[in-house]
Design a protein around this motif. Structure first.
Motif, PDB file in Angstrom:
ATOM      1  N   ASP A 271      34.309  -2.933  53.991  1.00  0.00           N
ATOM      2  CA  ASP A 271      35.492  -3.757  53.776  1.00  0.00           C
ATOM      3  C   ASP A 271      36.165  -4.183  55.078  1.00  0.00           C
ATOM      4  OD1 ASP A 271      37.191  -5.030  51.932  1.00  0.00           O
ATOM      5  OD2 ASP A 271      38.703  -3.469  52.226  1.00  0.00           O
ATOM      6  N   ASN A 272      35.934  -3.458  56.153  1.00  0.00           N
ATOM      7  CA  ASN A 272      36.576  -3.763  57.429  1.00  0.00           C
ATOM      8  C   ASN A 272      35.883  -4.945  58.097  1.00  0.00           C
ATOM      9  OD1 ASN A 272      37.694  -3.731  60.014  1.00  0.00           O
ATOM     10  ND2 ASN A 272      37.866  -1.498  60.005  1.00  0.00           N
TER      11      ASN A 272
ATOM     12  N   ALA B 270      39.024  -6.765  54.355  1.00  0.00           N
ATOM     13  CA  ALA B 270      38.633  -8.067  53.818  1.00  0.00           C
ATOM     14  C   ALA B 270      39.198  -8.290  52.416  1.00  0.00           C
ATOM     15  CB  ALA B 270      37.110  -8.193  53.803  1.00  0.00           C
ATOM     16  N   SER B 271      39.228  -7.254  51.599  1.00  0.00           N
ATOM     17  CA  SER B 271      39.748  -7.428  50.232  1.00  0.00           C
ATOM     18  C   SER B 271      41.243  -7.730  50.259  1.00  0.00           C
ATOM     19  CB  SER B 271      39.461  -6.189  49.397  1.00  0.00           C
ATOM     20  OG  SER B 271      40.062  -5.046  49.983  1.00  0.00           O
ATOM     21  N   THR B 272      41.979  -7.096  51.169  1.00  0.00           N
ATOM     22  CA  THR B 272      43.412  -7.373  51.284  1.00  0.00           C
ATOM     23  C   THR B 272      43.651  -8.776  51.815  1.00  0.00           C
ATOM     24  OG1 THR B 272      43.787  -5.035  51.753  1.00  0.00           O
ATOM     25  CG2 THR B 272      45.580  -6.536  52.279  1.00  0.00           C
ATOM     26  N   LEU B 273      42.854  -9.181  52.782  1.00  0.00           N
ATOM     27  CA  LEU B 273      43.014 -10.523  53.352  1.00  0.00           C
ATOM     28  C   LEU B 273      42.700 -11.605  52.330  1.00  0.00           C
ATOM     29  CD1 LEU B 273      41.430  -9.978  56.866  1.00  0.00           C
ATOM     30  CD2 LEU B 273      43.830 -10.406  56.377  1.00  0.00           C
TER      31      LEU B 273
ATOM     32  N   ASP C 193      45.506 -11.828  49.700  1.00  0.00           N
ATOM     33  CA  ASP C 193      46.833 -12.157  50.220  1.00  0.00           C
ATOM     34  C   ASP C 193      47.216 -13.573  49.786  1.00  0.00           C
ATOM     35  OD1 ASP C 193      49.195 -12.131  51.574  1.00  0.00           O
ATOM     36  OD2 ASP C 193      48.322 -11.997  53.582  1.00  0.00           O
ATOM     37  N   GLU C 194      48.414 -13.711  49.210  1.00  0.00           N
ATOM     38  CA  GLU C 194      48.868 -15.026  48.743  1.00  0.00           C
ATOM     39  C   GLU C 194      49.166 -15.969  49.913  1.00  0.00           C
ATOM     40  OE1 GLU C 194      52.267 -14.237  46.375  1.00  0.00           O
ATOM     41  OE2 GLU C 194      51.156 -13.163  44.855  1.00  0.00           O
ATOM     42  N   ARG C 195      49.503 -15.401  51.058  1.00  0.00           N
ATOM     43  CA  ARG C 195      49.860 -16.220  52.213  1.00  0.00           C
ATOM     44  C   ARG C 195      48.644 -16.675  53.012  1.00  0.00           C
ATOM     45  NH1 ARG C 195      52.932 -12.845  55.925  1.00  0.00           N
ATOM     46  NH2 ARG C 195      51.488 -11.301  55.243  1.00  0.00           N
ATOM     47  N   PHE C 196      47.456 -16.197  52.658  1.00  0.00           N
ATOM     48  CA  PHE C 196      46.266 -16.525  53.433  1.00  0.00           C
ATOM     49  C   PHE C 196      46.026 -18.033  53.404  1.00  0.00           C
ATOM     50  CE2 PHE C 196      41.665 -16.712  54.255  1.00  0.00           C
ATOM     51  CZ  PHE C 196      41.654 -16.007  55.440  1.00  0.00           C
TER      52      PHE C 196
END
Length: 130
Positions: free
Chosen positions: A29-30, A115-118, A121-124
């Motif tokens: 994931d990193n 990667a899953s958080t990115l 992310d709604e702001r991505f």
């Protein structure tokens, strides 16, 4: 095509590098670990090309002095894979540097490298939050 022990070991190592790199790209994931996995795949392909171009007791074009052309052609190693790998190393190093620089920018902007958080992310991709 008959492989000797050194060439067979290099082929096995190249396959392992490509498998490890693929697993890192798919399952980790990193983002930094994914970049390292991509570098492993590139190094595995380079080692595969070198292994296929290897010839036991082969000679290079520099050693052509006082040798007949027929005996040279029977002993010469194939230079194209070595030239391709040299070019690939230069391109791979510069691509790796760009990916790592973009990773630093990504971390400064979002505060994480998961990667899953990115991706969740709604702001991505939204530049209005600055």
């Amino acid at each position: 095509m008959v492989f000797n022990a050194v060439q067979f070991g290099s082929l096995i190592t190249a396959a392992l590098l490509m498998i490890i790199g693929t697993v890192a790209l798919v399952y980790l994931d990193n983002v930094v670990k994914k970049i390292i996995g991509a570098a492993f795949i590139g190094d595995g392909v380079n080692l595969l090309l070198i292994s296929l171009g290897y010839k036991a007791n082969g000679i290079t074009y520099i050693l052509l002095q006082n040798m007949e052309i027929n005996s040279f052609l029977g002993q010469a190693s194939y230079p194209l894979p070595f030239a391709l790998v040299l070019t690939s190393i230069v391109i791979g190093a510069s691509t790796l540097a760009v990916m790592l620089a973009l990773t630093v920018v990504l971390y400064k902007r979002h505060g994480t490298l998961d990667a899953s958080t990115l991706l969740s992310d709604e702001r991505f991709g939204d530049d209005n939050n600055e």
